[in-house]
Design a protein around this motif. Structure first.
Motif, mmCIF file in Angstrom:
data_model
loop_
_atom_site.group_PDB
_atom_site.id
_atom_site.type_symbol
_atom_site.label_atom_id
_atom_site.label_comp_id
_atom_site.label_asym_id
_atom_site.label_seq_id
_atom_site.Cartn_x
_atom_site.Cartn_y
_atom_site.Cartn_z
ATOM 1 N N THR A 62 -47.829 2.281 -40.939
ATOM 2 C CA THR A 62 -48.083 2.767 -42.526
ATOM 3 C C THR A 62 -49.004 3.863 -42.955
ATOM 4 O OG1 THR A 62 -47.058 0.967 -43.250
ATOM 5 C CG2 THR A 62 -47.722 1.767 -45.353
ATOM 6 N N GLU A 63 -49.884 3.846 -42.404
ATOM 7 C CA GLU A 63 -51.201 4.445 -42.642
ATOM 8 C C GLU A 63 -50.563 5.709 -42.400
ATOM 9 O OE1 GLU A 63 -55.481 5.670 -41.618
ATOM 10 O OE2 GLU A 63 -55.235 3.630 -41.036
ATOM 11 N N LEU A 64 -50.279 5.837 -41.034
ATOM 12 C CA LEU A 64 -49.603 6.938 -40.112
ATOM 13 C C LEU A 64 -48.954 8.135 -40.727
ATOM 14 C CD1 LEU A 64 -50.164 8.994 -37.515
ATOM 15 C CD2 LEU A 64 -47.836 7.268 -36.808
ATOM 16 N N MET A 65 -47.790 7.099 -41.391
ATOM 17 C CA MET A 65 -46.999 7.439 -42.278
ATOM 18 C C MET A 65 -47.235 8.493 -43.048
ATOM 19 S SD MET A 65 -43.337 4.493 -42.680
ATOM 20 C CE MET A 65 -43.017 4.095 -41.479
ATOM 21 N N THR A 66 -48.025 7.942 -43.925
ATOM 22 C CA THR A 66 -48.462 8.547 -45.074
ATOM 23 C C THR A 66 -49.679 9.568 -45.017
ATOM 24 O OG1 THR A 66 -49.067 5.880 -46.286
ATOM 25 C CG2 THR A 66 -49.928 7.987 -47.081
ATOM 26 N N LEU A 67 -50.245 10.113 -43.747
ATOM 27 C CA LEU A 67 -50.967 10.825 -43.498
ATOM 28 C C LEU A 67 -49.953 12.627 -42.558
ATOM 29 C CD1 LEU A 67 -53.809 9.631 -41.731
ATOM 30 C CD2 LEU A 67 -54.291 10.139 -44.133
ATOM 31 N N CYS A 68 -49.008 11.743 -42.171
ATOM 32 C CA CYS A 68 -48.227 12.767 -41.625
ATOM 33 C C CYS A 68 -47.058 13.527 -42.668
ATOM 34 C CB CYS A 68 -47.675 12.352 -40.227
ATOM 35 S SG CYS A 68 -47.973 12.033 -38.572
ATOM 36 N N ASP A 69 -46.291 14.715 -41.774
ATOM 37 C CA ASP A 69 -46.185 15.412 -42.956
ATOM 38 C C ASP A 69 -44.411 15.113 -42.628
ATOM 39 O OD1 ASP A 69 -48.183 17.555 -43.180
ATOM 40 O OD2 ASP A 69 -47.835 18.059 -41.452
ATOM 41 N N LEU A 70 -44.310 14.634 -42.340
ATOM 42 C CA LEU A 70 -42.255 13.600 -41.361
ATOM 43 C C LEU A 70 -42.556 12.670 -41.196
ATOM 44 C CD1 LEU A 70 -39.655 14.824 -41.975
ATOM 45 C CD2 LEU A 70 -39.568 16.108 -39.890
ATOM 46 N N VAL A 71 -41.732 12.562 -41.310
ATOM 47 C CA VAL A 71 -41.264 10.809 -40.874
ATOM 48 C C VAL A 71 -39.678 11.117 -40.444
ATOM 49 C CG1 VAL A 71 -41.399 7.627 -40.494
ATOM 50 C CG2 VAL A 71 -43.000 10.034 -41.731
ATOM 51 N N VAL A 72 -39.455 10.428 -39.029
ATOM 52 C CA VAL A 72 -38.246 9.938 -38.955
ATOM 53 C C VAL A 72 -38.523 8.858 -38.118
ATOM 54 C CG1 VAL A 72 -37.421 12.633 -38.024
ATOM 55 C CG2 VAL A 72 -38.565 11.227 -36.590
ATOM 56 N N ALA A 73 -37.570 7.841 -38.704
ATOM 57 C CA ALA A 73 -37.253 6.220 -38.317
ATOM 58 C C ALA A 73 -36.265 5.773 -37.621
ATOM 59 C CB ALA A 73 -38.134 5.736 -39.236
ATOM 60 N N THR A 74 -36.112 4.983 -36.631
ATOM 61 C CA THR A 74 -35.272 4.795 -35.765
ATOM 62 C C THR A 74 -36.036 3.007 -35.614
ATOM 63 O OG1 THR A 74 -34.447 6.947 -34.855
ATOM 64 C CG2 THR A 74 -33.503 4.876 -34.133
ATOM 65 N N GLY A 75 -34.880 2.357 -36.167
ATOM 66 C CA GLY A 75 -35.060 0.298 -35.697
ATOM 67 C C GLY A 75 -34.746 0.060 -36.632
ATOM 68 N N SER A 76 -35.265 -1.503 -37.108
ATOM 69 C CA SER A 76 -35.337 -1.751 -38.012
ATOM 70 C C SER A 76 -35.182 -0.829 -39.503
ATOM 71 C CB SER A 76 -36.067 -3.096 -37.973
ATOM 72 O OG SER A 76 -37.376 -2.484 -38.535
ATOM 73 N N GLN A 77 -34.004 -1.729 -39.953
ATOM 74 C CA GLN A 77 -34.665 -1.789 -41.481
ATOM 75 C C GLN A 77 -34.951 -1.624 -42.545
ATOM 76 O OE1 GLN A 77 -31.263 0.628 -43.235
ATOM 77 N NE2 GLN A 77 -31.138 0.339 -40.527
ATOM 78 N N ALA A 78 -36.629 -3.165 -42.069
ATOM 79 C CA ALA A 78 -37.442 -2.630 -42.367
ATOM 80 C C ALA A 78 -38.355 -1.098 -41.853
ATOM 81 C CB ALA A 78 -38.064 -4.425 -41.806
ATOM 82 N N ASN A 79 -38.582 -0.792 -40.947
ATOM 83 C CA ASN A 79 -38.866 0.788 -40.897
ATOM 84 C C ASN A 79 -38.675 1.005 -41.872
ATOM 85 O OD1 ASN A 79 -40.449 -0.860 -38.799
ATOM 86 N ND2 ASN A 79 -39.659 0.139 -36.932
ATOM 87 N N VAL A 80 -37.038 2.017 -41.425
ATOM 88 C CA VAL A 80 -36.894 2.882 -42.359
ATOM 89 C C VAL A 80 -37.265 2.791 -43.434
ATOM 90 C CG1 VAL A 80 -34.736 3.671 -43.072
ATOM 91 C CG2 VAL A 80 -34.198 2.880 -40.679
ATOM 92 N N ARG A 81 -37.211 1.438 -43.902
ATOM 93 C CA ARG A 81 -37.766 1.535 -45.744
ATOM 94 C C ARG A 81 -39.101 2.066 -46.295
ATOM 95 N NH1 ARG A 81 -33.672 -3.716 -45.902
ATOM 96 N NH2 ARG A 81 -35.985 -4.351 -45.112
ATOM 97 N N ALA A 82 -39.714 1.665 -44.907
ATOM 98 C CA ALA A 82 -41.341 1.591 -45.162
ATOM 99 C C ALA A 82 -41.244 3.256 -45.010
ATOM 100 C CB ALA A 82 -41.668 0.846 -44.445
ATOM 101 N N ALA A 83 -40.430 3.647 -44.247
ATOM 102 C CA ALA A 83 -40.761 5.353 -44.245
ATOM 103 C C ALA A 83 -40.512 6.389 -45.366
ATOM 104 C CB ALA A 83 -40.155 5.998 -42.694
ATOM 105 N N TYR A 84 -39.276 5.453 -46.313
ATOM 106 C CA TYR A 84 -39.052 5.849 -47.432
ATOM 107 C C TYR A 84 -39.929 5.660 -48.277
ATOM 108 C CZ TYR A 84 -33.991 7.322 -45.538
ATOM 109 O OH TYR A 84 -32.846 7.569 -44.429
ATOM 110 N N ALA A 85 -41.013 4.500 -48.453
ATOM 111 C CA ALA A 85 -41.682 4.177 -49.616
ATOM 112 C C ALA A 85 -42.780 5.140 -49.332
ATOM 113 C CB ALA A 85 -41.440 3.219 -49.136
ATOM 114 N N SER A 86 -43.324 5.083 -47.825
ATOM 115 C CA SER A 86 -43.802 5.606 -47.450
ATOM 116 C C SER A 86 -44.734 7.255 -48.696
ATOM 117 C CB SER A 86 -44.028 6.303 -46.099
ATOM 118 O OG SER A 86 -43.470 7.817 -45.607
ATOM 119 N N GLY A 87 -43.867 7.276 -49.210
ATOM 120 C CA GLY A 87 -44.715 9.083 -49.868
ATOM 121 C C GLY A 87 -44.504 9.999 -49.435
#
Length: 482
Positions: free
Chosen positions: A187-212
């Protein structure tokens, strides 16, 4: 500069990781197209070289316990080679298109630092795909793998760094989230980067969309395929089993259900059984369900395992049927099949299984088959893809016009075709967008353009202003001008 450096004030090892990636990316974005393409090729060769490919495949299976080595070798090779083919000669630096008719010039710009979230089912091929696409856009990338896939991702990046050393590319362009990977660090990495590309569980995908952070995530798989009365039973069975057995059905694009038109059923079932698929009886189905969903969730005991291993594990739960299960396992079945007519939480075989277990539905005709698929996707898998084995071309169009799917795969091994193949026109990818049906913001196969910002220059052209008659004439003629 590709992206303004966020003034988050963040400190710590992950912030340092991102800072190093930003520094490397600022150097990399000054590279020419020729230099960028060399970096892309270097990253591809890091995984395609046969010795390294085998090492990664063996490591992936040893660490995750999922899939099989030979198919992972094929996947690593074909998916990477296909992606490199798609990217070869494709502009991604500076001006990438000019349209004199519209006066629009498009300029490719990097997004900056990419956070690539990757699954345990493809711990080599998926990171490689994301890394190569990110590099094509002159980005840096930091991989956030699943904990089980960390060692494979680390070895892949070690191989990439060795190739980077040969061409003088900064190693910090491609980095890995330190172990142990957990929800907090990802989650910290998602927050600090410029773009998230998430493949895997739906929990990971939802976290990516919620990261800001701007994010691309993919929807849940649960592919259904229709076999109608016009299909060649032998060809359909070959394609279905080739897809369903590949890497022990770990792909989100592997069929989970077959919906078979009644007139096609005798020939198709005979062809499937002749090729090693086994239909379970009602008692065996109950035992298999208890093995696969012991607490209402799909069990690791079956994910990515062979049909033989699953049969052996079912035997341990079934005292009365133990002999039958062991005899089945001894025959080394390719796929276990169960008959089903229900859909939803009370019918778990209607969902995604990530194993060579195939649910078979009956339908009196094509319309009923399509309606069954729609019911299945109302439960799980909306937006992904549907398979069709048929000689009636119009039926593919009907599915594309009516079902909540982003792809209709006709007369092909679904798991091999959906993410692009050398005999179809889809882009090679291991991340398939599922549109708003699957709660995604894109519906195509993820490709290098998703890793770019595009700046557009607009110049004046000859005016093209329509008259009111051009726009409203037909409307006025039918309904009047009041």
């Amino acid at each position: 500069m590709a992206h303004p450096t966020p003034s988050t004030g963040a400190t710590g090892p992950i912030a340092e990781l991102v800072a190093r990636a930003r520094a490397a990316q600022r150097t990399y974005e000054t590279w020419t197209q020729e230099q960028v393409d060399m970096a892309v090729t270097a990253a591809g060769w890091a995984i395609i070289e046969p010795g390294r490919n085998r090492e990664l495949a063996e490591l992936a299976v040893a660490d995750t316990g999922v899939g099989n080595v030979d198919d992972k070798i094929r996947k690593n090779h074909r998916k990477t080679l296909g992606l490199l083919r798609d990217l070869k000669g494709t502009p991604s630096v500076g001006v990438i298109s000019e349209d004199t008719a519209t006066g629009i010039v498009e300029i490719a710009r990097p997004v900056g630092v990419v956070c690539a979230v990757t699954p345990s089912t493809n711990p080599g091929a998926t990171p490689a795909n994301k890394i190569i696409n990110a590099l094509k856009g002159r980005n840096a990338v930091i991989v956030a793998p699943s904990p089980k896939g960390w060692t494979t991702a680390a070895k892949l990046i070690e191989f990439i760094h060795a190739q980077f050393d040969r061409i003088g590319a900064p190693r910090d362009l491609v980095q890995l989230l330190p172990s142990p990977v957990n929800k907090q660090s990802t989650t910290e990495l998602m927050t600090l980067c410029d773009l998230v590309v998430a493949t895997g569980s739906q929990a990971n995908v939802r976290a990516a969309y919620a990261s800001g952070t701007p994010a691309f995530g993919v929807g849940a798989g649960n592919v259904a395929s229709i076999v109608d009365e016009t299909a060649d039973a032998s060809l359909a069975a070959d394609r279905i089993l080739r897809s369903k057995t590949f890497d022990n059905a770990t792909s989100c694009s592997a069929e989970n259900s077959l919906v078979v038109v009644d007139a096609a059923r005798p020939g198709l079932m005979a062809a499937l059984e002749a090729r090693g698929a086994v239909m379970l009886d009602a008692s065996q189905k109950r035992v298999l369900q208890s093995l696969m969903w012991p607490e209402g969730r799909l069990s690791a005991a079956v994910i990515g395992q062979s049909a033989r291993v699953i049969a052996e594990r079912a035997a341990a739960l079934d005292a009365e049927g133990r002999t039958g299960w062991l005899a089945m396992a001894e025959r080394d079945p390719r796929v276990l099949m169960v008959a089903e007519d229900g859909v939803g939480h009370d019918h778990p075989f209607s969902g995604e299984k990530l194993s060579p277990v195939l649910t078979v539905y009956a339908a009196p005709d094509f319309d009923a088959a399509a309606a069954t698929v729609e019911r299945i996707y109302g439960y799980e898998g909306a937006g992904h893809s549907v398979g069709l084995h048929s000689t009636v071309a119009e039926r593919a169009l009907r599915l594309g016009l009516t079902l909540p799917v982003s792809r209709v795969i006709v007369d092909q091994p679904h798991a091999l075709a959906t993410g692009g193949n050398f005999d179809n026109g889809l882009p090679f990818s291991l991340s398939m967008g599922c549109g708003t049906w699957g709660k995604n913001n894109f519906s195509e196969n993820m490709n290098y353009r998703h890793y770019l910002n595009i700046t557009r220059i607009s110049r004046p052209i000859a005016e093209r202003m329509p008259t009111e008659e051009d726009i409203f004439g037909a409307y006025f003629a039918q309904h009047g001008a009041t």
